[in-house]
Enzyme design. Structure first.
Site, PDB file in Angstrom:
ATOM      1  N   GLY A  71       4.519   7.224  -1.262  1.00  0.00           N
ATOM      2  CA  GLY A  71       5.861   6.704  -1.519  1.00  0.00           C
ATOM      3  C   GLY A  71       6.930   7.112  -0.534  1.00  0.00           C
ATOM      4  O   GLY A  71       8.112   6.904  -0.798  1.00  0.00           O
ATOM      5  N   SER A  72       6.530   7.642   0.627  1.00  0.00           N
ATOM      6  CA  SER A  72       7.547   7.994   1.633  1.00  0.00           C
ATOM      7  C   SER A  72       8.427   6.788   1.934  1.00  0.00           C
ATOM      8  O   SER A  72       9.652   6.890   1.973  1.00  0.00           O
ATOM      9  CB  SER A  72       6.895   8.438   2.942  1.00  0.00           C
ATOM     10  OG  SER A  72       5.789   9.239   2.715  1.00  0.00           O
TER      11      SER A  72
ATOM     12  N   CYS B 113      -0.742   4.512  11.139  1.00  0.00           N
ATOM     13  CA  CYS B 113      -0.574   5.799  11.833  1.00  0.00           C
ATOM     14  C   CYS B 113      -1.822   6.050  12.675  1.00  0.00           C
ATOM     15  O   CYS B 113      -2.336   7.151  12.719  1.00  0.00           O
ATOM     16  CB  CYS B 113      -0.312   6.929  10.851  1.00  0.00           C
ATOM     17  SG  CYS B 113      -1.581   7.093   9.591  1.00  0.00           S
TER      18      CYS B 113
ATOM     19  N   ALA C 190       0.893  -1.181   0.000  1.00  0.00           N
ATOM     20  CA  ALA C 190       0.000   0.000   0.000  1.00  0.00           C
ATOM     21  C   ALA C 190       0.922   1.219   0.000  1.00  0.00           C
ATOM     22  O   ALA C 190       1.227   1.773   1.041  1.00  0.00           O
ATOM     23  CB  ALA C 190      -0.898  -0.026   1.233  1.00  0.00           C
TER      24      ALA C 190
ATOM     25  N   ASP D 157      -5.368  -3.183  -6.676  1.00  0.00           N
ATOM     26  CA  ASP D 157      -5.535  -3.705  -5.320  1.00  0.00           C
ATOM     27  C   ASP D 157      -4.264  -4.483  -4.934  1.00  0.00           C
ATOM     28  O   ASP D 157      -3.847  -5.390  -5.661  1.00  0.00           O
ATOM     29  CB  ASP D 157      -6.766  -4.627  -5.332  1.00  0.00           C
ATOM     30  CG  ASP D 157      -7.132  -5.122  -3.954  1.00  0.00           C
ATOM     31  OD1 ASP D 157      -6.306  -5.002  -3.018  1.00  0.00           O
ATOM     32  OD2 ASP D 157      -8.254  -5.639  -3.814  1.00  0.00           O
TER      33      ASP D 157
HETATM   34  N1  SAM Z   1       3.142   3.706   2.571  1.00  0.00           N
HETATM   35  C1  SAM Z   1       2.709   5.037   2.163  1.00  0.00           C
HETATM   36  C2  SAM Z   1       3.807   6.034   2.412  1.00  0.00           C
HETATM   37  O1  SAM Z   1       4.588   5.816   3.344  1.00  0.00           O
HETATM   38  O2  SAM Z   1       3.890   7.024   1.685  1.00  0.00           O
HETATM   39  C3  SAM Z   1       1.429   5.437   2.871  1.00  0.00           C
HETATM   40  C4  SAM Z   1       0.339   4.452   2.674  1.00  0.00           C
HETATM   41  S1  SAM Z   1      -1.233   4.987   3.245  1.00  0.00           S
HETATM   42  C5  SAM Z   1      -1.108   4.681   4.928  1.00  0.00           C
HETATM   43  C6  SAM Z   1      -2.238   3.685   2.676  1.00  0.00           C
HETATM   44  C7  SAM Z   1      -2.384   3.650   1.183  1.00  0.00           C
HETATM   45  O3  SAM Z   1      -3.029   2.424   0.845  1.00  0.00           O
HETATM   46  C8  SAM Z   1      -3.262   4.742   0.572  1.00  0.00           C
HETATM   47  O4  SAM Z   1      -2.548   5.384  -0.445  1.00  0.00           O
HETATM   48  C9  SAM Z   1      -4.456   3.990  -0.003  1.00  0.00           C
HETATM   49  O5  SAM Z   1      -4.956   4.569  -1.193  1.00  0.00           O
HETATM   50  C10 SAM Z   1      -3.838   2.637  -0.273  1.00  0.00           C
HETATM   51  N2  SAM Z   1      -4.772   1.493  -0.327  1.00  0.00           N
HETATM   52  C11 SAM Z   1      -5.938   1.309   0.316  1.00  0.00           C
HETATM   53  N3  SAM Z   1      -6.447   0.098   0.027  1.00  0.00           N
HETATM   54  C12 SAM Z   1      -5.561  -0.508  -0.804  1.00  0.00           C
HETATM   55  C13 SAM Z   1      -5.517  -1.758  -1.449  1.00  0.00           C
HETATM   56  N4  SAM Z   1      -6.493  -2.657  -1.289  1.00  0.00           N
HETATM   57  N5  SAM Z   1      -4.462  -2.045  -2.233  1.00  0.00           N
HETATM   58  C14 SAM Z   1      -3.451  -1.143  -2.398  1.00  0.00           C
HETATM   59  N6  SAM Z   1      -3.449   0.066  -1.826  1.00  0.00           N
HETATM   60  C15 SAM Z   1      -4.479   0.374  -1.025  1.00  0.00           C
END
Ligand code: SAM
Length: 319
Positions: free
Chosen positions: A126-127, A245, A122, A173
């Site tokens: 991109g951090s 978070c 997820a 997904d």
């Molecule tokens: N890891 C990222 C970073 O450090 O920049 C932050 C991720 S954020 C907490 C969660 C991300 O998961 C969101 O961008 C959301 O759109 C994505 N997301 C939610 N459900 C998902 C899924 N089933 N598959 C892939 N990405 C998903």
């Protein structure tokens, strides 16, 4: 702002849940952590510059920084806001990445090595993908999944700007992506979509207006699917980090506990070598029930002026 003042601003149901889940002293501490804006923090992108180069460029631009004892690439900005940093040439060139200190923890705990294969299930914006690429010195492969198209575009932009060449973005997904690569990755990061309670700031309603019990439940469903898919994609003997978070034990301690039960002895929780100032062992008891003892190896970060509220667990798939 006093605890009482913070309390009066946040959603009532959230405050009730907080005092139900945490001892009073901890719930008060959490609310105090929401009282003030956090410092701007950033990570030197070692794919493009050394920390010393970044420090001298920032100094020339009148930016005062402080180092972080547990991570040599991290800097705390003491006298400027994000917009100022974003206007600087070193930011545009991708020599730095604005990132909260808490968000830097999961890649450090996962510790991907140059040459390894990593799944970031997820990934946007991109951090952590960019941080992992830096830790891997741009050697190996990162599969980065993101379901949201706009966020995936932001992810690709950030990878490009940060000079990351080893990451491939799948705008899908993460469960589907993971299932295309069974038992394939040395390390997997599940930085799960969550209710974001660790990011609340009392004076900024946009940080908490979206919160509802229903939303927490929806997040938990998503977390469980992604967690299980990540487990399937991990090689035996591989390592996985689960992070959020948020502060909500249903998305943290209890999510990891139910994962361990579902995977019945195939995974173990590992203690973490990293030592972060001010983090705490996970809750021993949630709503009157004692959780599995190994959950104590996982860690919580309390919100403060320096850190967002966070949770992180390191797991290993038995070989
Ligand atoms: N890891 C990222 C970073 O450090 O920049 C932050 C991720 S954020 C907490 C969660 C991300 O998961 C969101 O961008 C959301 O759109 C994505 N997301 C939610 N459900 C998902 C899924 N089933 N598959 C892939 N990405 C998903």
């Amino acid at each position: 702002m006093s605890v009482r003042a913070v309390r009066s601003k946040l959603p009532g149901e959230f405050v009730d849940e907080l005092y139900r889940a945490f001892p009073i002293s901890e719930a008060d501490r959490i609310l105090r952590g929401f009282a003030r804006r956090r410092y701007v923090t950033l990570r030197a992108n070692t794919l493009k510059a050394t920390v010393d180069e970044v420090l001298s460029e920032l100094k020339r631009a009148g930016v005062k920084c402080q180092r972080v004892p547990w991570y040599s690439d991290a800097l705390v900005i003491q006298n400027k806001r994000e917009q100022y940093i974003e206007s600087l040439e070193l930011y545009v060139q991708g020599k730095v990445y604005l990132q909260s200190l808490s968000s830097m923890i999961p890649p450090l705990v996962l510790a991907p090595q140059p040459g390894e294969t990593v799944l970031d299930i997820a990934a946007a914006p991109g951090s952590k993908t960019t941080q992992m690429a830096a830790l891997m010195q741009n050697r190996g492969r990162i599969v980065a999944a993101e379901i949201d198209r706009m966020r995936a575009e932001r992810l690709m932009f950030n990878l490009e700007r940060q000079g990351v060449t080893i990451a491939e973005v799948f705008t899908r997904d993460g469960v589907i992506v993971a299932d295309e690569f069974p038992e394939s990755f040395d390390r997997v990061l599940v930085d799960a979509p969550c209710s974001g309670e660790g990011l609340f700031i009392a004076s900024q309603p946009a940080t908490y207006n979206h919160w509802s019990r229903r939303m927490c439940k929806r997040c938990a469903v998503s977390q469980r699917r992604l967690f299980d898919a990540a487990a399937r994609a991990l090689k035996p003997g591989g390592a996985m980090v689960y992070s959020t978070c948020t502060l909500n034990p249903d998305e943290n301690e209890l999510m990891v506990e139910s994962f361990l039960k579902r995977w019945d002895h195939e995974f173990e929780v590992l203690p973490m070598k990293l030592q972060v100032q001010g983090w705490a062992p996970a809750l021993e008891q949630v709503k009157g029930r004692i959780v599995m003892p190994e959950i104590r190896h996982t860690r919580r970060v309390f919100p403060s002026q320096l850190m967002e509220g966070f949770y992180v667990a390191l797991l290993a798939k038995k070989g």
